[in-house]
Design an enzyme around this catalytic site. Structure first.
Site, PDB file in Angstrom:
ATOM      1  N   ASP A  20       0.831  -1.203   0.000  1.00 46.47           N
ATOM      2  CA  ASP A  20       0.000   0.000   0.000  1.00 46.47           C
ATOM      3  C   ASP A  20       0.867   1.256   0.000  1.00 46.47           C
ATOM      4  OD1 ASP A  20      -2.423   1.342  -0.020  1.00 46.47           O
ATOM      5  OD2 ASP A  20      -2.610   1.362   2.163  1.00 46.47           O
ATOM      6  N   ASN A  68     -10.584  -3.001  -6.181  1.00 48.56           N
ATOM      7  CA  ASN A  68      -9.811  -1.990  -6.912  1.00 48.56           C
ATOM      8  C   ASN A  68     -10.382  -1.652  -8.278  1.00 48.56           C
ATOM      9  OD1 ASN A  68      -6.531  -2.993  -5.652  1.00 48.56           O
ATOM     10  ND2 ASN A  68      -7.947  -1.451  -4.874  1.00 48.56           N
TER      11      ASN A  68
END
Length: 244
Positions: A20, A68
């Site tokens: 991330d 996503n």
């Protein structure tokens, strides 16, 4: 650069990483978000090389979550291009480092081009005996459990097995990660403290390690720090420490 002590550590068998912070890293430098993803590939190379050196059983990387797909199409297109490029460029390295490539997640939303490169890299590495490099692409823990539940329910409905046969072991064998050890250490970069629908079954007893460093700036020493932290923890698995 700090060398990696291969024999003096209590090493995890299976490390899973939530990569991330690519976008935040780029934005902090007034760069487009895609430059963060591009730089993140360098970190992927770093940690896979280190996992191979340490002879970890498995390294699982969260490349693209099932959520996503909500991102802008241009960013998604770039991520797919980057994945293809990585598979092409790293195919020989994966083979030569004795690593095996594995893919987990859905396949129906990936392009034929991406699937072709995944298949090629799996083919050249399938007989390797070292670290298993697991790429989680279009993956979500809830989606995986839902697919597994439907599969077992279909088998019961078709008379292929009885309800009594459904055990923890069977569930484990029916997941995308069948045959892999449970995750021992889960690392998340980027500063957020959550698991984001990642390997929900497999991290049941994992040690969790969170770092504020964004993925593009996560280096060998940072990976070593996470491994050192893991080595110093007491894993009780619901029991008590000896002498407690």
């Amino acid at each position: 650069m700090t060398s990696v002590p291969l024999l003096s550590m209590n090493l995890p068998r299976h490390v899973a990483i939530i990569m991330d912070g690519n976008g935040r890293w780029a934005q902090a430098r007034d760069l487009p978000r895609i430059e963060g993803h591009r730089r993140g590939v360098t970190t992927v190379r770093t940690v896979t090389e280190m996992a191979s050196e340490l002879k970890l059983d498995a390294l699982t990387l969260y490349c693209l979550s099932s959520e996503n797909w909500k991102r802008p199409q241009a960013e998604l297109d770039f991520l797919m291009h980057l994945l293809q490029q990585y598979l092409v460029e790293e195919r020989r390295t994966i083979r030569d480092q004795n690593m095996r490539l594995r893919f987990i997640g859905r396949r129906d939303r990936l392009s034929d081009e991406v699937l072709k490169e995944i298949a090629k890299t799996q083919a050249v590495s399938e007989n390797n005996t070292g670290t298993e490099l697991v790429l989680a692409v279009d993956y979500g823990g809830r989606d995986e459990l839902t697919r597994m539940t439907r599969q077992l329910a279909q088998q019961v409905r078709d008379g292929e097995r009885s309800i009594d046969e459904i055990t923890e072991s069977l569930v484990d064998e029916s997941l995308d990660t069948a045959g892999l050890p449970d995750v021992d250490l889960m690392i998340r970069t980027g500063g957020d403290i959550r698991i984001s629908n990642y390997l929900l079954w497999q991290i049941s007893y994992a040690e969790l390690y969170f770092t504020p460093k964004c993925w593009p700036e996560f280096e060998r020493d940072d990976f070593q720090a996470a491994l050192d932290e893991f080595a110093g923890r007491q894993r009780r698995f619901g029991g008590l420490n000896v002498g407690a």
